[in-house]
Scaffold this active site. Structure first.
Site, mmCIF file in Angstrom:
data_model
loop_
_atom_site.group_PDB
_atom_site.id
_atom_site.type_symbol
_atom_site.label_atom_id
_atom_site.label_comp_id
_atom_site.label_asym_id
_atom_site.label_seq_id
_atom_site.Cartn_x
_atom_site.Cartn_y
_atom_site.Cartn_z
ATOM 1 N N ASP A 1 8.289 30.062 38.776
ATOM 2 C CA ASP A 1 7.161 29.810 38.405
ATOM 3 C C ASP A 1 6.694 28.694 39.080
ATOM 4 O OD1 ASP A 1 7.399 31.951 36.917
ATOM 5 O OD2 ASP A 1 7.089 31.199 34.956
ATOM 6 N N ASP B 1 0.840 41.640 30.511
ATOM 7 C CA ASP B 1 1.344 40.446 29.914
ATOM 8 C C ASP B 1 0.586 40.710 28.261
ATOM 9 O OD1 ASP B 1 2.420 39.626 32.165
ATOM 10 O OD2 ASP B 1 0.472 38.529 32.642
#
Length: 240
Positions: A8, A129
């Protein structure tokens, strides 16, 4: 089942967030290329990359960091965050990404997902998500009333390569994945599902593998950086 180590990216560094909060970021490496090489050398078959700044901005922000990883490894990489138009999709695939992940636009512009999946077979995934079964967009900052399974079913005939399902409340929390919700999604669609959020130990991967629904893969980040999950051992168990 493939294990995808996660990188990330925030402000050019490798970080992990806690439950998707940008203000709760822990920096694990300031050299994304070196991190990518390390995972590849340990036997990773894929890398999962996320442009966190891009997810909020709606356009690529950590492009230099992503490109440095692509230059450093030969294994395939998938990327999500800030990819919201055909030009960006095409640009990344030409640059060497194997797969782009479309999240926010899957809710706001599903036609783009269909167009991209038709133009680039096998190279477009949908990122879903969610908190409490409801989809969140724009870097998880905006809640919607869209149900996870309802959204996934919209793309059954679109030819997308995979659905990457993240339980936001489990992400970075080291509390284990939401096995039940992930399995329910995998049973509800024929699209391959990749689990994300909370994978923190070997037992979590085994639980996903043996959940009763066929999962294509699982993503893990913090546990690999913290040393709670040994990548080589995990890969060996999944292959066995």
């Amino acid at each position: 089942m493939i294990l995808y180590p996660a990188i990330d990216l925030k402000d050019g560094q490798c970080v992990r967030l806690y439950k998707g909060e940008m203000t709760q970021a822990t920096v694990f490496n300031d050299d994304p290329a070196a991190q990518g090489r390390a995972f590849a050398q340990q036997g990773a078959e894929w890398l999962h990359l996320v442009d966190l700044n891009g997810a909020f901005a709606g356009t690529p922000v950590n492009a230099h960091a992503v490109e440095s990883i692509l230059d450093a490894v030969t294994i395939p990489c998938q990327l999500g965050g800030g990819i919201r138009d055909m030009a960006t999709i095409e640009g990344w695939l030409k640059r060497g990404l194997q797969r782009v992940i479309l999240g926010t636009v899957a809710v706001e512009n599903p036609a783009l997902v269909r167009e991209a999946a038709a133009a680039f077979p096998g190279q477009v995934a949908v990122g879903i998500d969610a908190r409490e079964g409801r989809v969140a967009t724009k870097g998880w900052a905006e809640e919607t009333n869209v149900n996870v399974i309802d959204l996934a079913r919209q793309f059954e005939d679109a030819g997308v390569a995979a659905i990457i399902y993240t339980d936001i409340n489990r992400d970075g929390a080291m509390q284990g994945p939401n096995v039940d919700a992930t399995a329910a999604l995998a049973r509800a669609v024929t699209i391959p599902v990749i689990a994300s959020g909370g994978v923190s130990r070997l037992e979590d991967l085994i639980a996903l593998r043996d959940c009763g629904a066929k999962l294509d893969g699982a993503i893990s980040g913090r546990a690999l950086y913290d040393g709670k999950l040994d990548l080589a051992e995990a890969l060996a168990v999944l292959k066995a």
